[in-house]
Design a protein around this motif. Structure first.
Motif, short mmCIF file in Angstrom:
data_model
loop_
_atom_site.label_atom_id
_atom_site.label_comp_id
_atom_site.label_asym_id
_atom_site.label_seq_id
_atom_site.Cartn_x
_atom_site.Cartn_y
_atom_site.Cartn_z
N SER A 52 50.89 -57.90 -68.46
CA SER A 52 50.38 -58.33 -67.22
C SER A 52 49.42 -59.40 -67.61
O SER A 52 48.47 -59.30 -68.41
N SER A 54 46.83 -60.19 -65.93
CA SER A 54 45.82 -59.76 -65.42
C SER A 54 44.82 -59.08 -66.47
O SER A 54 43.71 -58.88 -66.64
N PHE A 76 47.36 -52.65 -61.56
CA PHE A 76 48.78 -52.96 -61.98
C PHE A 76 49.56 -51.97 -61.86
O PHE A 76 50.62 -52.09 -61.44
N GLU A 248 56.39 -59.04 -63.17
CA GLU A 248 55.15 -58.58 -62.39
C GLU A 248 55.22 -59.71 -61.20
O GLU A 248 55.03 -60.73 -61.24
N GLN A 252 49.83 -58.11 -59.14
CA GLN A 252 49.37 -57.56 -60.58
C GLN A 252 48.84 -58.68 -61.29
O GLN A 252 48.02 -58.57 -61.88
N VAL A 253 49.40 -59.74 -61.10
CA VAL A 253 48.85 -61.01 -61.81
C VAL A 253 47.22 -61.00 -61.45
O VAL A 253 46.29 -61.40 -62.39
N PHE A 254 46.94 -60.87 -60.19
CA PHE A 254 45.64 -61.08 -59.65
C PHE A 254 44.70 -59.87 -59.74
O PHE A 254 43.42 -59.87 -59.41
N GLY A 255 45.31 -58.64 -60.05
CA GLY A 255 44.84 -57.23 -60.34
C GLY A 255 44.23 -56.96 -58.81
O GLY A 255 43.20 -56.13 -58.60
#
Length: 417
Positions: A52, A54, A76, A248, A252-255
């Motif tokens: 990820s 993140s 995630f 993803e 998920q990318v930004f948490g």
């Protein structure tokens, strides 16, 4: 001799795999804390293939291991699990081994058919095996984020055909999205919107409408009360040979946890992230998809309905194909954009000034953004009114979509009819 069965409730350690590569471990500690740590070998390899964005540091490589989380998984992994009614149905289906509301238990149960290339398996020696007599029958083990009743399924080939659920460690290659009593014609609505997206040049997975009678052995927990067509969509995170392809979503990318998918970021944040991680072309394709959502009245394009996909070596993200697109306006007349676009969500506020402000916040050229918006709306108007798939949409639903398209066309800055 068959393998002994492990009771998920007795497992305290899980291996996190990307396909067959071990990337880390999740440990359940006393007090119900869940801690995730990366494998040193994965860290030494620079965190590739990517799990990820993140977890990646600006300077390259991996960030420090995230802090343990009380009574929840790190964001995630929480985003790999189903939500609301779909989660309730899955917990009921696995009632013998999954405690209600327990993310760790559910992740164990669903770990063999998660989105993307992630697999979750019990660590060796994580729990004592039960006797064979305690072994349960194989259960459906899949997880698809979202609230609609949707299942990962296998399309049977050869004589008889039909659609079945993957059991045990099998994985499905299609997503079946079932009709809803709350939203009449939702399958046909999404089917037509996917066809429109493809017709105007967007990357859209294969799909078809099928009868519920084509499904075999659907457990009672997942059956819906509404008779109607089921939308069947080819999974783009599975290859033709059923190999996993990592994806993803932007939660998920930004948490961001699933509960904050409507507020955890704004549209310009997604565009800016695409511009940095992928390309300016990907960011402008995102703008085109945003314009499509605005003109068709799609108020559900939240953080989990945008994804990155990692093909090949898994080190370079791309914008994933279009998915979960439908017009929400027929069901929620006062609906608005799912996330903020330059401080506004109302469809009627999506005028030229708003798109210019969005472009500046996303660090994209104003002219390129406005061109992407107006060209998309023109293509919609050139295509929608004669699109063959309109014919499957219930008339009342279609009338409301049509009225919204007519209203939004001048607001979005085009004079096409």
């Amino acid at each position: 001799m068959p393998e002994a069965y492990l009771d998920p409730r007795s497992i305290s350690s899980l291996e996190v795999l990307l396909n067959d590569l071990k990337v880390g471990t999740i440990v359940r500690t006393p007090g119900d804390f869940n801690a995730f740590s990366f494998e040193e070998s994965y860290r030494a390899a620079g965190g590739l293939p990517v799990l990820s964005l993140s977890f990646r540091a600006v300077t390259g490589g991996l960030r420090k291991d995230p802090k343990p989380v009380a009574r929840a998984l790190p964001a995630f992994f929480a985003n790999l699990l189903p939500e609301d009614k779909l989660r309730e149905a899955m917990e009921k289906h696995h009632a013998g081994s999954v405690r209600a509301g327990n993310d760790f238990d559910l992740l164990i149960a669903l770990g063999s058919d998660l989105p993307g290339a992630v697999r979750i398996v019990p660590s060796k020696g994580a729990a004592p095996p039960l006797e064979d007599s305690s072994r349960p029958k194989p259960k459906a083990r899949f997880s698809l984020a979202g609230v609609q009743m949707k299942l990962s399924v296998i399309k049977n080939t050869g004589k008889g055909g039909g659609l079945t659920l993957p059991l045990g460690d099998e994985q499905g290659s299609y997503i079946a999205k079932f009709p809803s009593t709350s939203f009449p014609g939702v399958s046909e609505n999404e089917y037509a919107n996917l066809a429109l997206a493809e017709a105007i040049g967007m990357d859209v997975p294969e799909r078809e409408l099928v009868e519920q009678s084509e499904f075999e052995s659907i457990p009672e927990e997942f059956k819906t009360l509404f008779d109607g067509k089921v939308l069947l969509v080819k999974r783009f995170d599975r290859s033709a040979g059923a190999e996993r392809i990592h994806i993803e979503d932007f939660a998920q990318v930004f948490g961001v946890y699933p509960s904050r998918k409507y507020e955890g970021a704004a549209y310009h944040d997604i565009a800016a992230a695409l511009g940095v991680a992928v390309s300016s072309a990907a960011a402008l394709e995102f703008v085109r998809r945003l314009a499509l959502a605005a003109v068709t009245g799609n108020g559900d394009m939240h953080l989990k309905n945008w994804s990155l996909i990692y093909r090949g070596a898994g080190d370079k993200p791309e914008l994933a194909p279009v998915y979960d697109v439908l017009s929400t306006i027929p069901y929620i007349p006062a609906d608005a954009m799912a996330l903020s676009l330059a401080g506004e969500r109302s469809f009627k506020a999506m005028n030229v000034r708003r798109w210019k402000a969005f472009a500046n916040r996303a660090r994209l050229p104003e002219a390129a953004v406005l061109k992407a918006v107006t060209e998309t709306v023109e293509r919609v108007n050139q295509t929608w009114w004669s699109l063959p798939e309109r014919g499957v949409v219930p008339i009342k639903v279609l009338e409301r979509i049509d009225a919204h398209v007519k209203m939004m066309t001048p607001i979005l800055g085009t004079h096409a009819h």
